[in-house]
Design a protein around this motif. Structure first.
Motif, PDB file in Angstrom:
ATOM      1  N   PRO A   1      69.210  25.461  17.236  1.00 48.67           N
ATOM      2  CA  PRO A   1      68.072  25.088  16.394  1.00 48.67           C
ATOM      3  C   PRO A   1      67.657  23.632  16.543  1.00 48.67           C
ATOM      4  CG  PRO A   1      70.059  25.152  15.077  1.00 48.67           C
ATOM      5  CD  PRO A   1      70.446  25.643  16.444  1.00 48.67           C
ATOM      6  N   LYS A   2      68.334  22.895  17.413  1.00 48.61           N
ATOM      7  CA  LYS A   2      67.972  21.506  17.680  1.00 48.61           C
ATOM      8  C   LYS A   2      68.404  21.148  19.090  1.00 48.61           C
ATOM      9  CE  LYS A   2      72.105  19.936  15.196  1.00 48.61           C
ATOM     10  NZ  LYS A   2      72.595  19.036  14.128  1.00 48.61           N
ATOM     11  N   VAL A   3      67.879  20.033  19.594  1.00 47.27           N
ATOM     12  CA  VAL A   3      68.090  19.682  20.989  1.00 47.27           C
ATOM     13  C   VAL A   3      69.500  19.183  21.260  1.00 47.27           C
ATOM     14  CG1 VAL A   3      67.269  18.211  22.876  1.00 47.27           C
ATOM     15  CG2 VAL A   3      65.650  19.118  21.213  1.00 47.27           C
ATOM     16  N   ILE A   4      70.110  18.515  20.305  1.00 45.70           N
ATOM     17  CA  ILE A   4      71.439  17.951  20.509  1.00 45.70           C
ATOM     18  C   ILE A   4      72.398  18.461  19.445  1.00 45.70           C
ATOM     19  CG2 ILE A   4      70.811  15.836  19.241  1.00 45.70           C
ATOM     20  CD1 ILE A   4      72.751  14.353  21.186  1.00 45.70           C
ATOM     21  N   LEU A   5      73.535  18.989  19.889  1.00 40.47           N
ATOM     22  CA  LEU A   5      74.579  19.463  18.977  1.00 40.47           C
ATOM     23  C   LEU A   5      75.504  18.305  18.643  1.00 40.47           C
ATOM     24  CD1 LEU A   5      75.227  22.822  20.841  1.00 40.47           C
ATOM     25  CD2 LEU A   5      74.066  22.542  18.641  1.00 40.47           C
ATOM     26  N   ALA A   6      75.834  18.159  17.374  1.00 39.56           N
ATOM     27  CA  ALA A   6      76.467  16.929  16.892  1.00 39.56           C
ATOM     28  C   ALA A   6      77.909  16.746  17.330  1.00 39.56           C
ATOM     29  CB  ALA A   6      76.381  16.877  15.363  1.00 39.56           C
ATOM     30  N   ASN A   7      78.671  17.846  17.409  1.00 40.11           N
ATOM     31  CA  ASN A   7      80.101  17.709  17.664  1.00 40.11           C
ATOM     32  C   ASN A   7      80.683  19.029  18.145  1.00 40.11           C
ATOM     33  OD1 ASN A   7      80.334  19.290  15.237  1.00 40.11           O
ATOM     34  ND2 ASN A   7      80.178  17.388  14.062  1.00 40.11           N
ATOM     35  N   GLU A   8      81.998  19.042  18.360  1.00 34.93           N
ATOM     36  CA  GLU A   8      82.679  20.241  18.836  1.00 34.93           C
ATOM     37  C   GLU A   8      82.529  21.408  17.861  1.00 34.93           C
ATOM     38  OE1 GLU A   8      84.368  22.442  21.468  1.00 34.93           O
ATOM     39  OE2 GLU A   8      84.828  20.344  21.890  1.00 34.93           O
ATOM     40  N   GLN A   9      82.653  21.120  16.564  1.00 38.54           N
ATOM     41  CA  GLN A   9      82.573  22.174  15.555  1.00 38.54           C
ATOM     42  C   GLN A   9      81.200  22.835  15.567  1.00 38.54           C
ATOM     43  OE1 GLN A   9      83.283  20.800  11.568  1.00 38.54           O
ATOM     44  NE2 GLN A   9      83.380  22.863  10.712  1.00 38.54           N
ATOM     45  N   GLU A  10      80.151  22.037  15.621  1.00 39.20           N
ATOM     46  CA  GLU A  10      78.793  22.580  15.622  1.00 39.20           C
ATOM     47  C   GLU A  10      78.534  23.367  16.907  1.00 39.20           C
ATOM     48  OE1 GLU A  10      75.381  20.449  13.563  1.00 39.20           O
ATOM     49  OE2 GLU A  10      74.927  20.086  15.680  1.00 39.20           O
ATOM     50  N   THR A  11      79.084  22.878  18.006  1.00 42.56           N
ATOM     51  CA  THR A  11      78.916  23.566  19.283  1.00 42.56           C
ATOM     52  C   THR A  11      79.612  24.924  19.265  1.00 42.56           C
ATOM     53  OG1 THR A  11      78.810  21.448  20.448  1.00 42.56           O
ATOM     54  CG2 THR A  11      79.284  23.404  21.767  1.00 42.56           C
ATOM     55  N   LYS A  12      80.835  24.964  18.760  1.00 41.06           N
ATOM     56  CA  LYS A  12      81.569  26.230  18.677  1.00 41.06           C
ATOM     57  C   LYS A  12      80.861  27.220  17.765  1.00 41.06           C
ATOM     58  CE  LYS A  12      86.288  24.672  19.689  1.00 41.06           C
ATOM     59  NZ  LYS A  12      87.661  24.493  19.135  1.00 41.06           N
ATOM     60  N   ALA A  13      80.326  26.722  16.658  1.00 43.01           N
ATOM     61  CA  ALA A  13      79.623  27.595  15.716  1.00 43.01           C
ATOM     62  C   ALA A  13      78.430  28.256  16.392  1.00 43.01           C
ATOM     63  CB  ALA A  13      79.183  26.799  14.493  1.00 43.01           C
ATOM     64  N   PHE A  14      77.714  27.492  17.220  1.00 35.15           N
ATOM     65  CA  PHE A  14      76.581  28.072  17.949  1.00 35.15           C
ATOM     66  C   PHE A  14      77.063  29.040  19.018  1.00 35.15           C
ATOM     67  CE2 PHE A  14      73.969  27.728  21.846  1.00 35.15           C
ATOM     68  CZ  PHE A  14      72.878  28.469  21.405  1.00 35.15           C
ATOM     69  N   GLN A  15      78.078  28.648  19.780  1.00 35.02           N
ATOM     70  CA  GLN A  15      78.533  29.474  20.892  1.00 35.02           C
ATOM     71  C   GLN A  15      79.109  30.812  20.442  1.00 35.02           C
ATOM     72  OE1 GLN A  15      81.127  26.890  23.189  1.00 35.02           O
ATOM     73  NE2 GLN A  15      79.417  26.082  24.378  1.00 35.02           N
TER      74      GLN A  15
END
Length: 293
Positions: free
Chosen positions: A126-140
């Motif tokens: 939902p945005k161009v840059i993912l803030a951290n590992e946790q946010e990245t895992k949540a998306f993946q």
């Protein structure tokens, strides 16, 4: 608990269907039991986000169950400026469109090509840059993944993997490293490790201020890589036949100066211009770059 009951209900429905098939087609009880166990294991892997386990427990994960119907893209108004056509095409993917001059806009210009992808199975952050590992895992964990055929550990979003496998079936297309892993979907930690290999915090600040852009063709800032989305792959492409096979299946070079990097846009070459993309040749390599300035 609600999630458990939803999954259980789904399994019950499928079991009922399977039993109906048994009655009409004479499927053996042993085959029935095996299929049900496979289904349960597959659902568990999907719900846990363990996409690397899908090929072990889900039959034909890397192959489409049915042939996908060719998608007719919603072509933007060609009377609009190219940049507006592009922004209109991605408006439903990004709740907040980055404004010119911001760090997010700089990243959208460099890496935003994938946001025009209209394949219904494709998911974008939902945005161009993912803030951290946790946010990245949540998306993946929301992604449906597929394995690239003939690799050890190369996974992409399933539609992207299917398209690449189709191109790969027409002509040999090796991964940059030759075996997989970081050539395909990456973790936030891997993205960060690559950034630290080529750049540092001072470089990142210069990118934020718009004073440094060349580095974006070498490595993506932490949280900004298309590899985090499962829509990019690094390849060794040396022939026109390889390029044609990739382009025919929606794969293009979209990050200027990053020669090995290919993005799954999911459009035909004929439609790229209609979406505002600009064809740019740099040192003999053809890139399709976003029209943002």
């Amino acid at each position: 608990m609600k999630r458990f009951w939803r999954k259980s209900s789904f399994i019950s429905i499928v079991i009922f269907i399977v039993f109906a098939l048994v009655a009409s087609n004479g499927i053996t009880q042993r085959t029935l039991s095996t299929d049900i166990r496979q289904l349960q294991d597959c659902l568990t892997a999907r719900s846990s986000g363990s996409y690397r386990d899908l090929n072990k427990v889900c039959p034909n994960t890397s192959q489409p169950i049915i042939s996908p119907t060719p998608l007719t893209p919603q072509i933007p108004d060609v009377n609009l400026p190219e940049s507006q056509r592009f922004l209109n095409a991605i408006a439903d993917k990004l709740p907040t469109t980055p404004q010119p001059g911001t760090f997010e806009y700089i990243l959208l210009k460099a890496y935003g090509a994938a946001f025009v992808n209209q394949q219904p199975e494709i998911k974008l952050p939902p945005k161009v840059i993912l803030a951290n590992e946790q946010e990245t895992k949540a998306f993946q964990t929301t992604l449906t993944m597929g394995k690239v055929n003939g690799t050890n550990d190369c996974y992409l979003q399933k539609s992207a993997a299917d398209a690449f496998n189709k191109a790969k079936s027409a002509v040999r297309i090796p991964l940059k490293s030759g075996y997989g892993g970081s050539d395909c979907t990456r973790t936030f930690a891997t993205n960060l490790r690559f950034w630290r290999k080529y750049a540092n915090n001072n470089t990142l600040e210069r990118v934020r201020q718009g004073k440094e852009t060349a580095i974006l063709g070498v490595v993506a800032p932490p949280g900004a890589s298309q590899h985090l989305w499962g829509l990019a792959i690094d390849l060794r492409v040396s022939s026109q036949a390889q390029r044609q096979a990739l382009n025919k299946n929606g794969w293009f070079q979209t990050v200027e100066n990053d020669v090995p990097h290919w993005t799954y846009v999911g459009l035909t070459e004929e439609n790229l211009r209609l979406f505002g993309f600009k064809n740019k040749i740099v040192r003999g390599t053809t890139y399709w770059v976003t029209p943002l300035t």
